[in-house]
Design a protein around this motif. Structure first.
Motif, PDB file in Angstrom:
ATOM      1  N   PHE A  79      60.553  15.017  52.363  1.00  0.00           N
ATOM      2  CA  PHE A  79      59.406  15.387  51.538  1.00  0.00           C
ATOM      3  C   PHE A  79      59.009  16.847  51.702  1.00  0.00           C
ATOM      4  O   PHE A  79      58.151  17.335  50.962  1.00  0.00           O
ATOM      5  CB  PHE A  79      58.203  14.496  51.881  1.00  0.00           C
ATOM      6  N   LYS A  80      59.599  17.545  52.681  1.00  0.00           N
ATOM      7  CA  LYS A  80      59.260  18.939  52.971  1.00  0.00           C
ATOM      8  C   LYS A  80      57.779  19.074  53.328  1.00  0.00           C
ATOM      9  O   LYS A  80      57.072  19.979  52.868  1.00  0.00           O
ATOM     10  CB  LYS A  80      59.602  19.853  51.783  1.00  0.00           C
ATOM     11  N   PRO A  98      55.138  18.916  56.815  1.00  0.00           N
ATOM     12  CA  PRO A  98      55.098  18.866  58.281  1.00  0.00           C
ATOM     13  C   PRO A  98      54.718  17.479  58.793  1.00  0.00           C
ATOM     14  O   PRO A  98      53.883  16.791  58.201  1.00  0.00           O
ATOM     15  CB  PRO A  98      54.024  19.902  58.632  1.00  0.00           C
ATOM     16  N   VAL A  99      55.309  17.075  59.916  1.00  0.00           N
ATOM     17  CA  VAL A  99      55.078  15.742  60.469  1.00  0.00           C
ATOM     18  C   VAL A  99      53.606  15.504  60.769  1.00  0.00           C
ATOM     19  O   VAL A  99      53.076  14.420  60.493  1.00  0.00           O
ATOM     20  CB  VAL A  99      55.917  15.530  61.759  1.00  0.00           C
ATOM     21  N   ASP A 100      52.912  16.528  61.328  1.00  0.00           N
ATOM     22  CA  ASP A 100      51.511  16.311  61.700  1.00  0.00           C
ATOM     23  C   ASP A 100      50.638  16.033  60.489  1.00  0.00           C
ATOM     24  O   ASP A 100      49.699  15.232  60.547  1.00  0.00           O
ATOM     25  CB  ASP A 100      50.967  17.488  62.509  1.00  0.00           C
ATOM     26  N   ILE A 101      50.941  16.669  59.354  1.00  0.00           N
ATOM     27  CA  ILE A 101      50.185  16.393  58.129  1.00  0.00           C
ATOM     28  C   ILE A 101      50.525  15.008  57.607  1.00  0.00           C
ATOM     29  O   ILE A 101      49.664  14.276  57.121  1.00  0.00           O
ATOM     30  CB  ILE A 101      50.464  17.479  57.069  1.00  0.00           C
ATOM     31  N   LEU A 102      51.775  14.622  57.750  1.00  0.00           N
ATOM     32  CA  LEU A 102      52.239  13.311  57.275  1.00  0.00           C
ATOM     33  C   LEU A 102      51.537  12.173  58.010  1.00  0.00           C
ATOM     34  O   LEU A 102      51.229  11.135  57.407  1.00  0.00           O
ATOM     35  CB  LEU A 102      53.753  13.217  57.477  1.00  0.00           C
ATOM     36  N   ILE A 111      54.397  26.414  51.810  1.00  0.00           N
ATOM     37  CA  ILE A 111      54.070  27.295  52.921  1.00  0.00           C
ATOM     38  C   ILE A 111      55.366  27.531  53.681  1.00  0.00           C
ATOM     39  O   ILE A 111      55.843  26.660  54.380  1.00  0.00           O
ATOM     40  CB  ILE A 111      53.034  26.659  53.864  1.00  0.00           C
ATOM     41  N   GLY A 112      55.960  28.729  53.505  1.00  0.00           N
ATOM     42  CA  GLY A 112      57.254  28.990  54.130  1.00  0.00           C
ATOM     43  C   GLY A 112      58.306  28.068  53.554  1.00  0.00           C
ATOM     44  O   GLY A 112      58.502  27.989  52.351  1.00  0.00           O
ATOM     45  N   GLN A 113      59.012  27.340  54.422  1.00  0.00           N
ATOM     46  CA  GLN A 113      60.067  26.445  53.986  1.00  0.00           C
ATOM     47  C   GLN A 113      59.576  25.019  53.792  1.00  0.00           C
ATOM     48  O   GLN A 113      60.357  24.141  53.453  1.00  0.00           O
ATOM     49  CB  GLN A 113      61.205  26.451  55.024  1.00  0.00           C
ATOM     50  N   GLN A 114      58.282  24.791  53.999  1.00  0.00           N
ATOM     51  CA  GLN A 114      57.734  23.450  53.836  1.00  0.00           C
ATOM     52  C   GLN A 114      56.586  23.466  52.847  1.00  0.00           C
ATOM     53  O   GLN A 114      56.061  24.517  52.492  1.00  0.00           O
ATOM     54  CB  GLN A 114      57.250  22.889  55.184  1.00  0.00           C
ATOM     55  N   ARG A 115      56.221  22.251  52.397  1.00  0.00           N
ATOM     56  CA  ARG A 115      55.133  22.144  51.450  1.00  0.00           C
ATOM     57  C   ARG A 115      53.956  21.440  52.099  1.00  0.00           C
ATOM     58  O   ARG A 115      54.096  20.354  52.636  1.00  0.00           O
ATOM     59  CB  ARG A 115      55.561  21.362  50.201  1.00  0.00           C
ATOM     60  N   VAL A 116      52.794  22.089  52.065  1.00  0.00           N
ATOM     61  CA  VAL A 116      51.567  21.473  52.544  1.00  0.00           C
ATOM     62  C   VAL A 116      50.857  20.905  51.334  1.00  0.00           C
ATOM     63  O   VAL A 116      50.730  21.559  50.310  1.00  0.00           O
ATOM     64  CB  VAL A 116      50.669  22.503  53.261  1.00  0.00           C
ATOM     65  N   LEU A 117      50.406  19.683  51.447  1.00  0.00           N
ATOM     66  CA  LEU A 117      49.857  18.996  50.311  1.00  0.00           C
ATOM     67  C   LEU A 117      48.342  18.952  50.397  1.00  0.00           C
ATOM     68  O   LEU A 117      47.786  18.375  51.313  1.00  0.00           O
ATOM     69  CB  LEU A 117      50.440  17.576  50.286  1.00  0.00           C
TER      70      LEU A 117
END
Length: 254
Positions: free
Chosen positions: A56-57, A59-63, A79-85
């Protein structure tokens, strides 16, 4: 049992338009295991949480800490190489609400824009006439974008890609070196790898911002004045706008 992770797995799978069987195939696990996670009968191990994060791109802590079930596809922010939702929040009548970045907290926005807890604590307003999309209200400082007064707010829609910049349109641009800036944008990405930020008040010089320094981009939707104009201000503002359109330097009037 972590109830949030079970709801998030189910919701994110559905956002991708996958059945449990298709989802299991992507992760190379039995379908029954996906069903067990989504129904809360078992907890995903660390290795599986990492697999979800990679897929899902996010971060684990947000997940595992944030309820993502009110999010829609276009509320993903890279955000960088990942997506913050950051979910498009709704009130009890199911209408979108808008986060307001206060003047006192605007300096800290650059540190908190990718922190769900920071965004969550911002005050909210509702403007039902806005178009679809993720909106946020930003404070305006100074007189570089006449006729907007110091202390006004610009409500703007999040732009997912710099490729979507409309040349000559006004944007709230969040940059590493300048923080929150509201300017008219000239798109020089293809030729120079940057955008040119131009003030409507020609007493202020335009400047270039490399694409790598741009953190967020928000397209103007509407403005909110927090102070009333008096007749003299309106007269001066109208004259200034006319001179600006004629590209006459305003320095001598200041």
């Amino acid at each position: 049992m972590n109830k949030i992770i079970h709801k998030n797995i189910r919701h994110l799978r559905k956002l991708r338009g996958l059945t449990q069987e298709q989802f299991a195939e992507e992760l190379q696990v039995p379908r029954s295991r996906i069903g067990s996670y989504e129904e809360g009968r078992s907890e995903p191990p660390i290795a599986m949480l990492v697999a979800f994060s990679d897929l899902f791109k996010i971060p684990v802590d947000i997940l595992i800490k944030n309820d993502l079930t009110s999010a829609q596809d276009h509320s993903f922010i890279e955000i960088g190489q990942q997506r913050v939702l950051f979910p498009i929040q709704v009130d009890e009548t199911n209408e979108n609400v808008i986060e307001v970045v206060p003047v006192k907290a605007s300096a800290g926005y650059l540190l908190g824009y990718d922190d769900p807890e920071y965004i969550e604590q911002l005050e909210k307003i509702k403007l039902p006439f806005l178009p679809t999309g993720k909106h946020r209200a930003f404070p305006i400082k100074g007189d570089s974008m006449l006729p907007l007064k110091d202390g006004s707010y610009v409500v703007a829609r999040f732009v997912e890609s710099l490729d979507d910049i409309k040349n000559g349109t006004t944007y709230v641009v969040v940059t590493l070196n300048n923080g929150i800036t509201y300017k008219r944008v000239e798109n020089n990405l293809k030729t120079q790898g940057s955008i040119r930020l131009v003030s409507d008040n020609k007493a202020y010089e335009a400047f270039e911002v490399p694409a790598a320094e741009i953190v967020e981009l928000w397209e103007f939707t509407c403005s909110i004045n927090t102070q009333e104009y008096d007749a003299q201000e309106l007269k001066i503002s109208s004259i200034a706008q006319m001179l600006t359109e004629l590209q006459v330097e305003l320095q001598s009037l200041r």
